[in-house]
Scaffold this active site. Structure first.
Site, PDB file in Angstrom:
ATOM      1  N   GLY A 145       0.835  -1.188   0.000  1.00 53.34           N
ATOM      2  CA  GLY A 145       0.000   0.000   0.000  1.00 53.34           C
ATOM      3  C   GLY A 145       0.873   1.242   0.000  1.00 53.34           C
TER       4      GLY A 145
ATOM      5  N   ASP B 134      13.571 -10.185   6.353  1.00 51.16           N
ATOM      6  CA  ASP B 134      13.592  -9.451   5.088  1.00 51.16           C
ATOM      7  C   ASP B 134      14.594  -8.305   5.154  1.00 51.16           C
ATOM      8  OD1 ASP B 134      12.939  -9.060   2.455  1.00 51.16           O
ATOM      9  OD2 ASP B 134      11.120  -7.912   2.868  1.00 51.16           O
TER      10      ASP B 134
END
Ligand SMILES: *[C@@H]1O[C@H](CO)[C@@H](O)[C@H](O)[C@H]1NC(C)=O
Ligand SMILES: *[C@@H]1O[C@H](CO)[C@@H](O)[C@H](O)[C@H]1NC(C)=O
Ligand SMILES: *[C@@H]1O[C@H](CO)[C@@H](O)[C@H](O)[C@H]1NC(C)=O
Ligand SMILES: *[C@@H]1O[C@H](CO)[C@@H](O)[C@H](O)[C@H]1NC(C)=O
Ligand SMILES: *[C@@H]1O[C@H](CO)[C@@H](O)[C@H](O)[C@H]1NC(C)=O
Length: 949
Positions: free
Chosen positions: A640, A752
């Site tokens: 988003g 990550d």
């Protein structure tokens, strides 16, 4: 159009997520396959999701959730074969044939595919040497590299391909001798299971060693034509009694043809033409299987036409052009039962040519440039072509008008005719099939390298091919309606015969990808067994097949209607997927909605509270951001958008607002909040609060103003980091991570780590961000078994092999990030992986480890980046393939601190005042900013407040 793209994108995103969840057995080959094909064009469009073994990926075959076959023949692929191929260790079949856009070198890593049985790269554009590592593939039975631009020698290591049956490297630029085994290593004489040596059309040179041949071999086809081989034909060739075809033509062979050749009684085709062979013409008397013999253009002793020429029962084609023949022509030459062509040009044959008795198959007798003085034939109505041009008989007055004094050839015309039907008119791209249906055929060229016939007017040969092809396709269950053959062409200079093939679909007017791949596989992998007269053959697809339904020329239908239908389809799909999603979400929500209590509490006035994180209502955040205007978005990603906002307190925050598609389950969202609210460290982006209201999920972070280190390295943010700054950023990020691993309770694995997840604050200190993928560590088991997530290029290979996540996976990603700091390159750039790039050129005996070509020029400008070598050493330790051999993050912190000290900085006091230049990207103006504020560390890890659970 834009909207539709967005729609499709949305759809793909949704599909992706659905499939992602569906693929519970997340496939460990997915990452290898994605990085291998990352830059390929024209991949099958149904390669979506993360499970190549889900059954829906065209051209991918699996066994037990491992990718075992890649069959992408004729897909019009463009790209290269990167070393990622070596990670698909369960591969048995790799067929990328007929993709002219597949180029580059064949990577050595292909040698890791120890289970490979079939390797077909026919008709691509690969160049450079054949890697020696191919020799390690001892399961290989079918190896076809023909029709590329490969160069360099035949690797000796091919001698280790102990199971290979088909070895085809024809029509490349392979050079040097044919290797045989000796004290220096293996050679092709060791290939005792090989039936096919197809080496024609290369630049091979030198002598063929007698040792190459032995009676243990089972060779059937020995194709050495069109090379630069020299020396004599070894007499050991007579030991290989299985031989059926020998092509030694178009080389520079000298000496006599060894008499041992008479032992090769299975031989059907012998071509020794266009060499410098001498001695007497070979005696082929007992070779009763011979169909074609070509001994043209050699320097044999003069002789009369040998008796075998008239006595071989299956001989169809006799070519003895310019071979020193003299004397009379026996009439029996033309009455052998199967003879079709006799070419005896450029000899000294004399007397009378008598063809009063010839077999019906005979199509051409070429006796041009001899000494024939007379001609006898049965009748004037002659059905065969006879050429006597350049003979005394054609120099007589008036002879010039005779048909035999005009040069003639076998006429080569053939075209499949319709099966008792009338071809309909077809729109431009379509072709009428033999069964008179308009369709898009799959087309290509069949080439025979040893053609066993020469009467091209005899259509039974072509019919035989057609029937065999169709029967093979249909017996393999392929949706083939019919095949047609056209445009036969005999290339007399190469001795290759070609023929256009069209394969027509049966179920609709075009094949899908599976269809094309399968047809192509049947042809390129010799599953179609051609009749003896056409063997050995090869297939090559001619042009890219048009798979698209939209390109269909049945465009009489209004385009608008199509567009409407497509849009409607998309809407229906999106809706149904959405419904599935909602149902799924509902189920989860009902079962464990962790916010259920909160929502109730909230409506009753008491805001839910997680220690350390504030709860915001949607209305509040809407107000602080001025209604989420796009102009305030400071970042956009798959999840988003991120907005900048000011809280009433004046505090700057970044609000991460999840898009509808990327909403996490409530559980995950709560997990993230709990996680983030518990960790407090100066090198970790702090969570200020969150919003779970009105169907929105938002996280409110402290605002980190100077972008990511990726932005900085790429030049996007205009912040220029010198070497020392990079070391400081590295130590900062390392401290953040070490804190997560060792001091957070429970420990946290980030999962990550990458340059775009490390932010720079206004003092250019590193702050590790984005815990979206984080997982708490299960302290009992020491690792977490989980679906593989992360970012390509940073992912720990051991993690995606075993799916067991440990802190060492973060260490790996961090090592990659360190290399980024040195090189300012993305981990995977143009298919090249930075770790391998560094290892490839690194030389510890040279200055800066010989990494000049890779080091970011901005660092090099500084002259001597102190400690760079140690930094690279450390990075490489971090990316060690074996997790246990990697350092811990605490070790990494210590080592970078040492390097900083070496470079003249006290990493723990950080009190030296340095001004670092950083550039404003938009204005290009350089500001000097004193970034060293007077904070000091008291320990490696600053005191931390960990909230009790
Ligand atoms: C062929 O071989 C002969 C003798 O070995 C040599 O003199 C000649 O140059 C060679 N020709 C070519 C084209 O290699
Ligand atoms: C042909 O093969 C036989 C054995 O099968 C062998 O004795 C003989 O020497 C061979 N002839 C030639 C010319 O190599
Ligand atoms: C044909 O050629 C052979 C060998 O060169 C020769 O002996 C013979 O006399 C010739 N015959 C005729 C009719 O010229
Ligand atoms: C004979 O040769 C001529 C000229 O090449 C050609 O047009 C004709 O079709 C040939 N006939 C046969 C039976 O091959
Ligand atoms: C491709 O075509 C074959 C045969 O016509 C069919 O069985 C198969 O389902 C098709 N595959 C796709 C993905 O449409």
């Amino acid at each position: 159009m834009d909207q539709r793209n967005t729609m499709v994108l949305l759809l793909l995103l949704l599909l992706f997520q659905v499939l992602f969840i569906a693929a519970q057995n997340s496939n460990q080959d997915f990452t290898a396959l994605s990085s291998l094909t990352e830059f390929w064009e024209n991949k099958p469009p149904n390669w979506v999701g993360t499970d190549p073994c889900g059954g829906s990926w065209d051209g991918i075959g699996c066994t037990k959730s491992r990718v075992t076959a890649i069959q992408l023949s004729s897909m019009n692929l463009k790209g290269s074969l990167t070393d990622d191929i070596g990670r698909l260790t369960e591969l048995r079949t790799l067929d990328l044939s007929f993709n002219k856009g597949m180029s580059g070198r064949i990577p050595a890593e292909i040698g890791n595919l120890r289970n490979l049985q079939t390797l077909s790269l026919v008709g691509c554009d690969f160049f450079g040497p054949i890697p020696d590592s191919l020799g390690a593939l001892n399961q290989l039975t079918f190896l076809a590299l023909n029709l590329n631009r490969l160069s360099g020698p035949i690797p000796r290591t091919f001698g280790n391909l102990s199971n290979v049956d088909w070895l085809d490297i024809s029509e490349n630029q392979i050079e040097g001798p044919i290797p045989i085994s000796d004290e220096q290593g293996p050679g092709l004489d060791m290939l005792l299971k090989t039936e096919h040596f197809h080496f024609g059309g290369n630049l091979l040179s030198g002598q063929v060693q007698p040792k190459l041949f032995s009676s243990n071999m089972i060779l059937k086809h020995l194709l050495l034509d069109n090379n630069n081989l020299s020396g004599s034909i070894p007499d050991t060739i007579g030991l290989v009694k299985t031989l059926t075809a020998i092509r030694y033509d178009h080389n520079n062979m000298t000496g006599e043809v060894p008499s041992s050749i008479r032992n090769l009684t299975k031989l059907t085709d012998l071509n020794l033409g266009n060499n410098n062979l001498n001695g007497s013409m070979p005696d082929l008397t007992e070779l009763n299987s011979l169909a074609t013999v070509d001994l043209s253009n050699n320097s044999f002793n003069s002789s009369s036409i040998p008796s075998w020429a008239s006595s071989l029962p299956y001989l169809t084609t006799l070519t003895l052009e310019n071979t020193g023949l003299q004397g009379k022509i026996p009439t029996s030459l033309f009455s052998q039962p199967n003879i079709e062509t006799v070419i005896l040009r450029n000899n000294q044959l004399n007397g009378t040519l008598d063809v009063s008795n010839y077999t019906p198959n005979l199509a051409l007798v070429d006796l041009g440039a001899n000494k024939i003085t007379d001609f006898v034939q049965k009748s004037q109505k002659i059905t065969l072509n006879i050429t006597l041009v350049g003979n005394p008989i054609c120099l007589e007055t008036g002879a010039g008008s005779q048909s035999y004094c005009i040069n003639s050839q076998n006429s080569i015309t053939y075209s499949t005719v319709p099966n008792n039907c009338i071809p309909p008119p077809c729109s431009s791209d379509m072709v009428s099939s033999p069964n008179c249906k308009c369709a898009f055929p799959y087309t290509g060229v069949l080439t025979s390298r040893v053609l066993g016939f020469s009467n091209f007017g005899n259509i039974s040969y072509f019919k035989d091919l057609e029937h065999g092809l169709l029967a093979t396709f249909q017996s393999h269950g392929l949706p083939v309606d019919s095949v047609s053959l056209n445009n036969p062409f005999w290339n007399s200079s190469s001795g290759y015969f070609r023929l256009d093939l069209k394969v027509f679909p049966s179920q609709s007017d075009r094949f899908n990808r599976t269809g094309v791949v399968s047809i192509s596989f049947v042809l390129s992998n010799q599953i179609y067994e051609a009749p003896e007269f056409f063997n050995p053959y090869y297939f090559s697809s001619s042009s890219s097949y048009d798979f698209s339904a939209e390109a269909s020329s049945s465009s009489k239908i209004n385009k608008g209607i199509i567009a409407g239908a497509v849009a409607a389809g998309v809407v229906i799909l999106v809706l149904s997927i959405f419904v599935i999603f909602v149902i799924r979400q509902k189920k989860i929500t009902k079962a464990f909605d962790p916010f259920a209590n909160w929502e109730q509490n909230n409506s009753s006035g008491s805001a839910p509270h997680i220690k350390g994180a504030r709860w915001f209502s949607f209305e509040e955040l809407k107000k602080y951001t001025n209604n989420f205007p796009d102009a305030n978005a400071i970042g956009v990603g798959g999840y988003g958008k991120v907005y900048q906002a000011v809280l009433p307190s004046g505090e700057l925050v970044a609000i991460k607002r999840a898009s509808q598609e990327s909403m996490q389950g409530a559980v995950e969202f709560k997990t993230e909040i709990e996680l983030l609210s518990r960790v407090h460290h100066k090198n970790l982006v702090g969570l200020v609060g969150f919003c779970y209201d009105k169907g929105e999920q938002m996280l409110v972070y402290e605002y980190v103003p100077n972008g990511t280190i990726m932005d900085s390295l790429s030049g996007k943010s205009g912040i220029r980091m010198n070497w020392i700054r990079r070391l400081k950023v590295a130590v900062g990020a390392a401290r953040g991570l070490a804190y997560l691993h060792e001091l957070a309770d429970p420990p946290i694995i980030h999962r990550d780590i990458k340059s775009s997840n490390i932010l720079l604050d206004d003092h250019l200190n590193a702050k590790v961000a984005d815990f979206g993928l984080s997982k708490l560590k299960d302290s009992d088991r020491g690792h977490i078994t989980t679906q593989v997530k992360g970012t390509l290029g940073y992912m720990d290979p051991e993690y995606y092999m075993t799916q067991q996540l440990t802190e060492k996976s973060d260490v790996y990603s961090f090592g990659v990030t360190m290399l980024e700091l040195v090189t300012a390159r993305k981990p995977i750039e143009q298919g090249k992986f930075i770790v391998r790039e560094v290892l490839g050129i690194m030389d510890r005996s040279k200055e800066l480890y010989n990494l000049h070509a890779l080091i970011d020029p901005m660092i090099k400008q500084e002259g001597n980046p102190k400690g760079l070598e140690k930094f690279v050493d450390l990075a490489l330790k971090c990316v060690n393939d074996h997790a246990e051999d990697r350092p811990t993050m605490a070790d990494v912190v210590k080592e970078i601190e040492n390097i900083l000290q070496l470079a003249g900085f006290n990493p723990n006091a950080e009190s030296t005042s340095t001004s670092e230049a950083y550039e404003n990207a938009s204005g290009g103006k350089i500001f000097h900013l004193d970034i060293d504020k007077d904070f000091s560390y008291t320990s490696v890890f600053p005191p931390v407040k960990v909230e009790p659970q």
